[in-house]
Design a protein around this motif. Structure first.
Motif, PDB file in Angstrom:
ATOM      1  N   ILE A  70      -0.353  24.682  26.213  1.00 45.08           N
ATOM      2  CA  ILE A  70      -1.351  24.222  25.262  1.00 45.08           C
ATOM      3  C   ILE A  70      -0.704  23.163  24.393  1.00 45.08           C
ATOM      4  N   SER A  71      -1.404  22.062  24.200  1.00 45.55           N
ATOM      5  CA  SER A  71      -0.880  21.000  23.346  1.00 45.55           C
ATOM      6  C   SER A  71      -0.735  21.505  21.909  1.00 45.55           C
ATOM      7  N   PHE A  72       0.429  21.276  21.320  1.00 43.11           N
ATOM      8  CA  PHE A  72       0.641  21.685  19.921  1.00 43.11           C
ATOM      9  C   PHE A  72      -0.319  20.931  19.011  1.00 43.11           C
ATOM     10  N   ARG A  73      -0.543  19.670  19.355  1.00 46.56           N
ATOM     11  CA  ARG A  73      -1.289  18.798  18.458  1.00 46.56           C
ATOM     12  C   ARG A  73      -2.783  19.061  18.537  1.00 46.56           C
ATOM     13  N   LEU A  74      -3.301  19.222  19.764  1.00 42.53           N
ATOM     14  CA  LEU A  74      -4.740  19.278  19.930  1.00 42.53           C
ATOM     15  C   LEU A  74      -5.266  20.669  20.227  1.00 42.53           C
ATOM     16  N   GLY A  75      -4.364  21.613  20.492  1.00 40.65           N
ATOM     17  CA  GLY A  75      -4.811  22.975  20.740  1.00 40.65           C
ATOM     18  C   GLY A  75      -5.619  23.118  22.016  1.00 40.65           C
ATOM     19  N   ARG A  76      -5.412  22.214  22.974  1.00 36.67           N
ATOM     20  CA  ARG A  76      -6.152  22.285  24.222  1.00 36.67           C
ATOM     21  C   ARG A  76      -5.185  22.332  25.396  1.00 36.67           C
ATOM     22  N   PRO A  77      -5.612  22.910  26.533  1.00 32.49           N
ATOM     23  CA  PRO A  77      -4.716  22.963  27.689  1.00 32.49           C
ATOM     24  C   PRO A  77      -4.299  21.558  28.117  1.00 32.49           C
ATOM     25  N   VAL A  78      -3.022  21.408  28.395  1.00 32.56           N
ATOM     26  CA  VAL A  78      -2.470  20.091  28.705  1.00 32.56           C
ATOM     27  C   VAL A  78      -3.057  19.520  29.990  1.00 32.56           C
ATOM     28  N   ASN A  79      -3.251  20.368  30.999  1.00 30.01           N
ATOM     29  CA  ASN A  79      -3.779  19.820  32.262  1.00 30.01           C
ATOM     30  C   ASN A  79      -5.187  19.275  32.086  1.00 30.01           C
ATOM     31  N   GLU A  80      -5.981  19.902  31.210  1.00 25.84           N
ATOM     32  CA  GLU A  80      -7.322  19.365  30.928  1.00 25.84           C
ATOM     33  C   GLU A  80      -7.229  17.995  30.271  1.00 25.84           C
ATOM     34  N   LEU A  81      -6.300  17.894  29.302  1.00 25.64           N
ATOM     35  CA  LEU A  81      -6.134  16.620  28.603  1.00 25.64           C
ATOM     36  C   LEU A  81      -5.775  15.520  29.582  1.00 25.64           C
ATOM     37  N   PHE A  82      -4.855  15.834  30.509  1.00 22.50           N
ATOM     38  CA  PHE A  82      -4.444  14.819  31.466  1.00 22.50           C
ATOM     39  C   PHE A  82      -5.557  14.493  32.453  1.00 22.50           C
ATOM     40  N   ALA A  83      -6.302  15.507  32.852  1.00 22.13           N
ATOM     41  CA  ALA A  83      -7.407  15.255  33.781  1.00 22.13           C
ATOM     42  C   ALA A  83      -8.411  14.299  33.145  1.00 22.13           C
ATOM     43  N   GLU A  84      -8.605  14.430  31.811  1.00 19.15           N
ATOM     44  CA  GLU A  84      -9.539  13.537  31.130  1.00 19.15           C
ATOM     45  C   GLU A  84      -8.997  12.125  31.010  1.00 19.15           C
TER      46      GLU A  84
END
Lengths: 525, 328
Positions: B78-92
Motif C-alpha cells: 500500500i502506498s504510504f502517501r496515497l493509502g492505495r494498493p501500489v499495483n492499482e496506482l501503476f495500472a492507472e
C-alpha cells in the motif's frame, strides 16, 4: 425526415442538458489531497479541500470568524458540559439524514486508530446523545476553546461508513484501500464525483445543500500541477481559473497579464529560528564543554545579527511580514503592539558575543528544509551570511523535508540551530505556547520545542490559560506568557510568509488567511 | 533460438533481483515517510507506533526479504502517501506513460529517419545544414527547458495547445487512452515532441552516418552499375542495410524513453508513472519507488529480449547457427 427529427431532438437534448448557468471552476495547486478521508491527515490543503464536501459542527468564515454550521447553536451548561443543538433537515450526499448518531460516531472515529486528527477532541471527553438533535460534550476539565478546531473536524455519516467498511480511518498500515480514501459523503455544498490523486478530482454542486449558496459554481475540477512554471503557464493560458501558490518571481507576470491578477495576503504561519538550549555541549559546534546558546547574550546576538528587512526585500521580494512574535496577527493573542523586534545591530551583536566570551566567534551547524516553506533554503543562506558578519561561521545543511524532519524532530532532536514554521490549528496562542515553548515532557507539552527551551513559569501559565473561561483574564495571561518567552529570547521569530494566489479576472473569490480555498465564495462571471 | 530466449530470461531474472537489492538499499537514504504521513499535532509516541506498524524499525534485511517475498507473490503493498494498493496506482498510470512513450518513439522514427536519409544523401545542401543545426539543439538542450519553452510559446503566447495534463481520456477496459479524443491528441503533441526530441536527433545522426557509410560500399556501386533507379538504390538497398543499428538503438532507447519520461511528465503534469515516482521520492513512499524501479527494469529486460529476437529476423547473418559457421 425521421433522421432530421431525431437530429433535432438530439441537438435539443444536448442544449438542454447544459444549462446556461453551468459554471465550472478549474483550479490547480502544487500538491494534492492525498486522501478523501477527512481524518487521515492533518494538513491544510487536504482539510481545506474537504471543507467543500464535508462540514463540521462549526465553520470558519472568510476572515476565520467562527460561525454555526451543522450545529445551529451551543451553550455551556456547566464549565465541563457543553450542549450543541444540531441543525434539522440536513441530508448527507447519499440522502441519509444527519442526526446526533453521526456526531457521536464521528467523535469516535476521529479518535480511532489511524486518525491524524485525534487532538480535535481530547481522549477523555465524553460525547453523549441527549436526543436526535442535541449532543453533550463532557470534558474532564473546563476548556474554553473546546470547539475552536472543529471547523476542520468534519462529520461523517455513520450508516455510510458502516455500509462501506470504513469505520476506522486506517490506511497505509492496513491490508487494502479504505473506501473513504477515494469516496466522500458529506453534507457540504459540493459532492465528490471522482478522485484520482495526482491526476484530477471532479466535484459537482450539491443542489440539496441546506444553506443558501453564495457561489454560482456547478462543477469544480481540481488538478495537481507540481511544477511551478507549468502551474503559472496554466493560469496565464487560461486553462485554470485559479492557481496557487505562485512563486514570488512569477507574481509580476501574473499581474502583468491582462486576464489574471495576484491575490496576496499574510499567512498565519510564522517562520522562526530555534536554538538548542538544553544540551551541555552542542552537537554541531566548535565550542566544546559548554553550550553557548544557554547564554541569553548569545541568543540576543544571533537575533540582532539578522537583518530581517534585507530578508524581506531580497529573499522574499517584499512578500513577508517581519514578526516580533511567534504568532501571526490573525491568531488570538497575536499582533500585540507591545512587542517589538530587537533591532538589527551587527556591532551590538559582536559586543554581546565578546561579553559572553566569544570574541572570536564560533562555528555552529544549522538545519534547514529546502522544500517546505517559501524560499526556506534561501532564508537560511541569508542567515549564514549575516552571521558571518558578526564572526559566527554557520555550516548549513539544507535538506528535503523527508530527510530534515526525521533529523530534527523528537526523538532525535539532532540539531543545534534550525529553521521551522508553525501555524496553530486552533488560531489561538495556547497551541504555540504549549507545543513550541512548553518544557518537553511525556504528556505532549513541548512536542515541537526542538531546542528544549524551558521556563517552568511559562508552563504553569499554559495550564491556567487552557482552563480559564474568562476571556479578558485569559488574554492577560497569554500576554504575560509572551512577555516571558520574548524576554528570554526563546526563539528568533523571522516573518509571516505571504499567501500568493493567482486568479483569472473573471473569477471572484475570498482568500482565507489560513490558505484554505473555500469554494463557497467563488463567483464566476 | 529457444536456447537463446531461455538464457536471456535467466539473465533477466538476475538483473531484476540486482535492481531490487540496489533500489531497496538506496531507499534507506531517501528519508522517513512518517513525518509526512501525519500532521503537526501527532505525538511522538504515535509517530513511533506508526513506524513500528509499517515495519520501518525492522533491520533492512528483514524489510528486504519481506518486500521480495511479497513482490514475487504480486503483492506490492500500500502506498504510504496515497493509502492505495501500489499495483492499482501503476495500472492507472501505465497507459499514460506508454502512450506518451510510444507516440514520442514513433515521432522520432517517422521524422528522424527521413531527415537522416536526406542529410546522408545530400550532406552539402542547405536543408541538411538546417537539420544538423536543429539536431544539435535537440541533443544539447535539457528536456525540461525544451518543455518549458514549448509551453511558453505554444501554450501561453499562441494558446494553441494545452499546457498541462492529458486532456479527455476514454476508458477501454482498464486501459485509459487519450489518443481517441481531440483534446487528448492536442495534449500529447508537446510532451511527445519534448520527449522524442533527443531520440530524433540520435536516430537522424545514426541514419545519416550509416547511409554515408553504406553508400560508399561496393554493392551500391554495383546496383548503380545495373542501372537501378536512385529510389531503388537509396531505399531498397541502402536504407534497408542501415536499419540493423537503428532497430537496436530504437529498441534500447524505448526503454530510456519510458524511464526518462519522468522529467517530461513533471513539466507537463502528465499523469504517468514517472510523475507518480517523482512525487513518491519527495514523500519517501518506499512501496511505490521500489515497484517503479522493478517495473522499469522489467521493461528494459523485455525490450532487450525483443531487440535480440528482431536482430535475428532482420539480419540473416545471425540466423545461421554458430555450429554451422564454425563448420562442425
Amino acid at each position: 425526415m425521421r433522421t432530421k427529427t431525431l437530429l433535432m431532438v438530439l441537438v435539443l437534448s444536448v442544449v438542454l442538458a447544459i444549462p446556461a448557468w453551468a459554471k465550472t471552476l478549474r483550479f490547480a495547486f502544487q500538491g494534492d489531497a492525498k486522501s478523501m478521508d477527512p481524518y487521515s491527515l492533518n494538513e491544510t490543503f487536504q482539510l481545506g479541500f474537504l471543507n467543500n464536501i464535508y462540514e463540521g459542527l462549526i465553520q470558519r468564515g472568510p476572515d476565520l470568524e467562527i460561525k454555526p454550521s451543522l450545529a445551529e447553536k451551543w451553550e455551556v451548561m456547566e464549565p465541563t458540559r457543553w450542549r450543541f443543538y444540531l441543525r434539522k433537515g440536513v441530508k448527507f450526499h447519499d440522502g441519509s439524514p444527519f442526526t446526533a448518531d453521526d456526531v457521536i460516531f464521528s467523535a469516535t472515529r476521529v479518535r480511532a486508530k489511524g486518525s491524524d486528527l485525534k487532538t480535535r477532541i481530547a481522549a477523555d471527553t465524553k460525547v453523549v446523545k441527549v436526543d436526535d438533535y442535541t449532543v453533550d460534550f463532557i470534558t474532564s476539565a473546563p476548556n474554553p476553546i473546546l470547539y475552536v478546531e472543529w471547523g476542520t473536524w468534519y462529520i461523517m455519516s455513520k450508516s455510510w461508513t458502516e455500509k462501506n467498511n470504513a469505520v476506522t480511518p486506517e490506511s497505509a498500515t492496513g491490508e487494502g484501500e479504505n473506501y473513504a480514501t477515494r469516496h466522500a459523503n458529506g453534507t457540504g455544498p459540493f459532492k465528490l464525483v471522482s478522485h484520482e490523486a495526482g491526476v484530477k478530482t471532479v466535484n459537482e454542486v450539491n443542489p440539496d445543500w441546506w444553506d443558501k449558496a453564495n457561489h454560482n459554481v456547478t462543477k469544480v475540477i481540481f488538478t495537481q500541477v507540481a511544477n511551478d512554471a507549468t502551474r503559472v503557464a496554466a493560469l496565464l493560458s487560461g486553462q485554470v481559473d485559479m492557481a496557487y501558490p505562485i512563486p514570488v518571481q512569477d507574481m509580476k507576470r501574473v499581474d502583468g497579464n491582462a486576464d489574471s491578477r495576484m491575490l496576496v495576503g499574510p499567512e498565519l504561519r510564522t517562520i522562526f529560528l530555534g536554538m538548542d538550549q538544553y544540551r551541555d555541549e552542542l552537537l554541531h559546534s566548535t565550542v566544546k564543554g559548554k553550550n553557548p546558546f544557554k547564554d541569553k547574550r548569545v541568543r540576543q546576538a544571533f537575533f540582532q545579527a539578522i537583518d530581517i528587512e534585507a530578508i524581506k526585500k531580497k529573499v522574499m521580494r517584499g512578500l513577508s511580514e517581519p514578526s516580533a512574535m511567534m504568532i501571526a496577527p490573525g491568531v488570538n493573542g497575536g499582533g500585540n503592539p507591545k512587542f517589538k523586534r530587537l533591532g538589527y545591530d551587527p556591532a551590538g551583536a559582536k559586543k554581546l558575543l565578546a561579553d559572553a566570551g566569544y570574541a572570536d566567534g564560533f562555528e555552529v551547524g544549522m538545519d534547514c528544509p529546502n522544500d517546505r516553506y517559501v524560499n526556506d533554503e534561501a532564508i537560511c543562506l541569508a542567515v549564514v551570511s549575516m552571521m558571518a558578519k558578526v564572526g559566527i561561521k554557520v555550516n548549513l545543511l539544507a535538506q528535503p523535508k523527508a530527510k530534515y524532519f526525521p533529523k530534527v524532530l523528537a526523538p532525535k532532536l539532532d540539531t543545534s540551530f534550525y529553521l521551522l514554521g508553525w501555524t496553530p490549528g486552533s488560531f489561538d496562542s495556547w497551541n504555540v505556547i504549549y507545543n513550541i515553548h512548553g518544557c518537553p515532557s511525556e504528556t505532549g507539552s513541548g512536542k515541537f520545542n526542538l531546542g528544549r527551551y524551558c521556563n517552568p513559569k511559562v508552563d504553569a501559565l499554559a495550564v491556567q490559560i487552557l482552563s480559564e473561561t474568562d476571556q479578558a483574564k485569559r488574554n492577560a495571561m497569554i500576554e504575560e506568557a509572551w512577555t516571558m518567552t520574548i524576554n528570554d529570547i526563546a526563539y528568533i521569530p523571522l516573518h509571516q510568509q505571504a499567501l500568493a494566489w493567482g486568479v483569472r479576472n473573471n473569477v471572484e473569490l475570498k482568500q482565507r488567511p489560513d490558505n484554505q480555498f473555500d469554494w463557497r465564495h467563488v463567483v464566476i462571471k | 533460438m529457444p536456447a537463446l530466449i531461455i538464457r536471456r530470461i535467466i539473465q533477466s531474472v538476475l538483473v531484476m533481483l540486482t535492481v531490487a537489492v540496489v533500489a531497496f538499499t538506496l531507499f534507506r537514504y531517501v528519508g522517513d515517510p512518517v513525518s509526512q504521513m501525519v500532521g503537526q499535532e501527532t505525538t511522538i509516541a504515535e509517530r513511533e507506533q506508526l513506524r513500528e506498524d509499517l515495519g520501518l524499525n525492522d533491520p533492512i534485511i528483514v524489510q528486504f526479504v519481506r518486500f521480495a517475498l511479497n513482490t514475487v507473490q504480486g503483492k506490492f503493498g500500500i502506498s504510504f502517501r496515497l493509502g492505495r494498493p501500489v499495483n492499482e496506482l501503476f495500472a492507472e498510470r501505465l497507459p499514460a506513460t506508454l502512450e506518451l512513450s510510444l507516440v514520442a518513439a514513433l515521432f522520432s522514427l517517422v521524422v528522424g529517419i527521413p531527415m537522416g536519409v536526406y542529410t546522408g544523401l545530400y550532406p552539402d545542401r542547405v536543408l541538411s545544414k538546417v537539420f544538423q543545426t536543429i539536431s544539435l539543439i535537440g541533443i544539447s538542450l535539457p528536456t525540461f527547458l525544451i518543455g518549458i519553452l514549448l509551453i511558453l510559446f505554444f501554450g501561453v503566447l499562441l494558446s494553441w495547445l494545452p499546457t498541462f495534463g492529458r486532456g479527455d481520456v476514454i476508458q477501454l477496459g482498464w486501459w485509459s487512452t487519450g489518443l481517441l479524443t481531440a483534446s487528448g491528441l492536442k495534449a500529447v503533441v508537446m510532451p511527445a515532441f519534448t520527449l522524442g526530441m533527443f531520440q530524433l536527433t540520435l536516430i537522424m545522426r545514426l541514419v545519416r552516418s550509416e547511409m554515408m557509410e553504406v553508400l560508399r560500399t561496393d554493392y551500391i556501386k554495383f546496383a548503380r552499375a545495373r542501372g537501378l533507379t536512385n529510389r531503388t538504390v537509396h531505399f531498397g538497398h541502402a536504407l534497408k542495410n542501415t536499419l540493423v543499428p537503428v532497430i537496436t538503438i530504437t529498441g534500447l532507447q524505448l526503454g530510456s524513453i519510458i524511464a526518462f519520461a519522468i522529467i517530461t511528465e513533471t513539466v507537463f503534469q502528465w499523469p504517468g508513472m514517472g510523475l507518480l515516482f517523482l512525487q513518491s521520492i519527495q514523500f519517501a513512499d518506499v512501496p511505490v519507488m521500489s515497484t517503479y524501479l522493478i517495473l522499469i527494469a522489467f521493461f528494459f529486460v523485455v525490450i532487450n529480449l525483443i531487440v535480440d529476437i528482431l536482430y535475428h529476423v532482420v539480419d540473416p547473418r545471425l540466423r545461421f547457427d554458430k555450429s554451422v559457421v564454425l563448420g562442425h
